[in-house]
Scaffold this motif. Structure first.
Motif, short mmCIF file in Angstrom:
data_model
loop_
_atom_site.label_atom_id
_atom_site.label_comp_id
_atom_site.label_asym_id
_atom_site.label_seq_id
_atom_site.Cartn_x
_atom_site.Cartn_y
_atom_site.Cartn_z
N LEU A 127 -7.24 3.26 15.98
CA LEU A 127 -7.41 4.69 16.06
C LEU A 127 -8.13 4.95 14.49
CD1 LEU A 127 -4.35 6.35 17.64
CD2 LEU A 127 -6.84 5.98 18.71
N VAL A 128 -7.51 4.41 13.48
CA VAL A 128 -8.04 4.55 12.24
C VAL A 128 -9.23 3.93 12.13
CG1 VAL A 128 -7.59 4.01 9.62
CG2 VAL A 128 -5.58 4.62 11.01
N SER A 129 -9.61 2.93 12.78
CA SER A 129 -10.91 2.11 12.46
C SER A 129 -11.90 2.84 13.61
CB SER A 129 -10.79 0.70 12.69
OG SER A 129 -9.62 0.07 11.94
N LEU A 130 -11.63 3.67 14.20
CA LEU A 130 -12.54 4.11 15.28
C LEU A 130 -14.12 4.50 14.94
CD1 LEU A 130 -10.48 5.99 18.04
CD2 LEU A 130 -11.75 3.97 18.24
N TYR A 131 -13.96 5.58 14.22
CA TYR A 131 -15.23 6.27 13.72
C TYR A 131 -16.19 6.28 14.77
CZ TYR A 131 -14.28 5.46 8.80
OH TYR A 131 -13.53 5.43 7.69
N GLY A 132 -15.67 6.89 16.01
CA GLY A 132 -16.54 7.13 17.19
C GLY A 132 -16.92 5.98 18.03
N MET B 153 -3.43 1.50 4.05
CA MET B 153 -4.74 1.53 3.10
C MET B 153 -6.07 1.93 3.79
SD MET B 153 -3.77 0.30 0.42
CE MET B 153 -2.48 -0.48 -0.36
N ALA B 154 -6.17 1.71 5.06
CA ALA B 154 -7.22 2.38 5.85
C ALA B 154 -7.20 3.88 5.66
CB ALA B 154 -7.51 2.05 7.18
N SER B 155 -6.08 4.59 5.92
CA SER B 155 -5.83 6.08 5.58
C SER B 155 -6.27 6.24 4.24
CB SER B 155 -4.26 6.37 6.14
OG SER B 155 -4.11 5.88 7.29
N ILE B 156 -5.99 5.52 3.31
CA ILE B 156 -6.25 6.08 1.79
C ILE B 156 -7.91 5.62 1.55
CG2 ILE B 156 -5.65 5.75 -0.50
CD1 ILE B 156 -2.89 4.71 0.41
N MET B 157 -8.32 4.90 2.12
CA MET B 157 -9.83 4.51 1.89
C MET B 157 -10.63 5.68 1.74
SD MET B 157 -10.19 1.60 1.01
CE MET B 157 -11.92 1.33 1.20
N PHE C 260 -15.16 5.69 -5.10
CA PHE C 260 -15.12 4.82 -6.27
C PHE C 260 -15.14 3.23 -5.72
CE2 PHE C 260 -12.96 8.74 -7.10
CZ PHE C 260 -13.62 9.50 -8.14
N SER C 261 -16.18 2.70 -6.01
CA SER C 261 -16.36 1.15 -5.48
C SER C 261 -15.38 0.41 -5.93
CB SER C 261 -17.76 0.66 -5.84
OG SER C 261 -17.90 0.59 -7.25
N ILE C 262 -15.19 0.33 -7.33
CA ILE C 262 -13.98 -0.70 -7.70
C ILE C 262 -12.56 -0.35 -7.42
CG2 ILE C 262 -12.91 -1.46 -9.77
CD1 ILE C 262 -15.63 -0.81 -11.51
N VAL C 263 -12.08 0.90 -7.25
CA VAL C 263 -10.93 1.44 -6.87
C VAL C 263 -11.08 1.05 -5.22
CG1 VAL C 263 -9.31 3.31 -6.40
CG2 VAL C 263 -10.75 3.01 -8.42
N SER C 264 -11.88 1.63 -4.37
CA SER C 264 -11.99 0.76 -3.11
C SER C 264 -11.60 -0.56 -2.90
CB SER C 264 -13.18 1.56 -2.48
OG SER C 264 -13.28 1.15 -1.26
N THR C 265 -12.35 -1.42 -3.62
CA THR C 265 -12.32 -2.92 -3.22
C THR C 265 -10.76 -3.34 -3.88
OG1 THR C 265 -14.69 -3.17 -4.11
CG2 THR C 265 -13.14 -4.88 -4.20
N LEU C 266 -10.22 -2.57 -4.98
CA LEU C 266 -9.00 -2.90 -5.34
C LEU C 266 -7.71 -2.58 -4.17
CD1 LEU C 266 -7.04 -3.97 -7.63
CD2 LEU C 266 -7.04 -1.50 -8.33
N PHE C 267 -8.00 -1.36 -3.47
CA PHE C 267 -7.11 -1.13 -2.54
C PHE C 267 -7.34 -2.04 -1.33
CE2 PHE C 267 -6.57 2.83 -4.76
CZ PHE C 267 -5.42 3.40 -4.25
N LYS C 268 -8.50 -2.47 -0.96
CA LYS C 268 -8.89 -3.35 0.16
C LYS C 268 -8.08 -4.47 -0.26
CE LYS C 268 -13.44 -1.92 1.24
NZ LYS C 268 -14.68 -1.99 1.35
N LEU C 269 -8.09 -5.27 -1.42
CA LEU C 269 -7.43 -6.28 -1.75
C LEU C 269 -5.85 -6.16 -1.79
CD1 LEU C 269 -7.71 -9.30 -2.82
CD2 LEU C 269 -8.04 -8.30 -5.38
N ILE C 270 -5.51 -5.15 -2.24
CA ILE C 270 -4.07 -5.02 -2.34
C ILE C 270 -3.55 -4.99 -0.63
CG2 ILE C 270 -2.32 -3.31 -2.62
CD1 ILE C 270 -3.62 -2.36 -5.14
N GLY C 271 -4.11 -4.20 0.14
CA GLY C 271 -3.89 -4.31 1.64
C GLY C 271 -3.91 -5.34 2.32
N VAL C 272 -5.00 -6.37 1.87
CA VAL C 272 -4.82 -7.66 2.66
C VAL C 272 -4.03 -8.62 2.27
CG1 VAL C 272 -6.26 -9.63 2.92
CG2 VAL C 272 -7.44 -7.51 3.15
N VAL C 273 -3.47 -8.63 0.78
CA VAL C 273 -2.56 -9.38 0.06
C VAL C 273 -1.27 -8.98 0.44
CG1 VAL C 273 -1.63 -10.04 -2.16
CG2 VAL C 273 -3.89 -10.16 -1.76
N TRP C 274 -1.03 -7.58 0.79
CA TRP C 274 0.35 -7.12 1.05
C TRP C 274 0.62 -7.48 2.62
CZ3 TRP C 274 1.41 -1.17 1.22
CH2 TRP C 274 2.69 -0.85 1.43
#
Length: 237
Positions: free
Chosen positions: A120-125, A174-178, A184-198
């Motif tokens: 549902l978070v990934s839907l975007y229609g 993380m998808a809800s926070i994105m 912010f590209s750097i912050v966005s990339t950092l959140f993606k990395l944190i989510g995957v590692v987590w």
């Protein structure tokens, strides 16, 4: 040969008494007052009973007594699912959670809810994303299961399915926070990395049983790639 005069019938008093008792019993059944086991069936019920189909009007009380709540019928334990979600969200052993319950007591509904939330978070229609994510969950868990078995781990497919499904929960967060940090590209990339590692650490620490302690990188790497692919379905990258 005896003659016909020797044969004659005698009406005994016992026979008349028996007939009287039967007639009296039949009369008494008609005089019973309601509430003593007599059921008023109505015209249709009496007609069916006279034709030998009275069993159609009978009610089975045992089925009503054995009805269970819907959650119990579907084998859904909300407290168990909530505890497993906390075990996935807080994977560090210092926090005191019995995280082995996620692997040793697998269920289906909890991981399915997490996967549907991520869909549902990934839907975007685009509703096709839901089928893709569920497919990756099912077949990705199968690949991890086969790898674990080849490496000598004593795990089952249901355990892999549950652990992989529950561990998608960090990606949901993380998808809800994105959307808030997407500019912010750097912050966005950092959140993606944190989510995957987590997510990968949470799943890998549960699937790396005692037999796989010396081969953890060989299992953690495909798990990490699986969650990268999960997140790519959300980002579209």
């Amino acid at each position: 040969m005896p003659s016909h005069d020797e044969f004659h019938f005698v009406h005994s008093s016992e026979q008349s008494t028996l007939e009287g008792a039967i007639e009296g019993g039949q009369k008494d059944t008609h005089t019973l007052s309601p509430g003593y086991g007599v059921r008023h069936r109505g015209f249709a019920g009496n007609f069916l009973e006279s034709k030998g189909f009275g069993w159609l009007m009978e009610e089975d009380d045992t089925e009503n007594q054995q009805q269970k709540p819907l959650l119990e019928e579907l084998d859904i334990d909300l407290k168990d699912i909530y505890y497993k979600l906390r075990c996935v969200l807080f994977p560090l052993p210092q926090l005191g959670f019995n995280r082995k319950i996620v692997r040793d007591n697998p269920d289906f509904w909890g991981p399915l809810v997490v996967i549907l939330l991520y869909s549902l978070v990934s839907l975007y229609g685009q509703f096709t994303v839901v089928s893709w994510i569920i497919t990756i969950w099912v077949f990705g868990s199968l690949i991890i299961f086969l790898l674990a078995r080849v490496l000598g781990g004593e795990v089952t497919y249901s355990q892999c399915l549950g652990v992989i499904g529950y561990s998608v929960l960090p990606l949901v967060i993380m998808a809800s926070i994105m959307p808030l940090v997407q500019s912010f590209s750097i912050v966005s990339t950092l959140f993606k990395l944190i989510g995957v590692v987590w997510a990968a650490y949470s799943a890998g620490s549960l699937l790396c049983v005692q037999e796989l302690q010396q081969k953890r990188p060989l299992l953690l790497y495909p798990v990490f790639l699986l969650y990268i692919y999960f997140f790519s379905l959300y980002t579209g990258a």
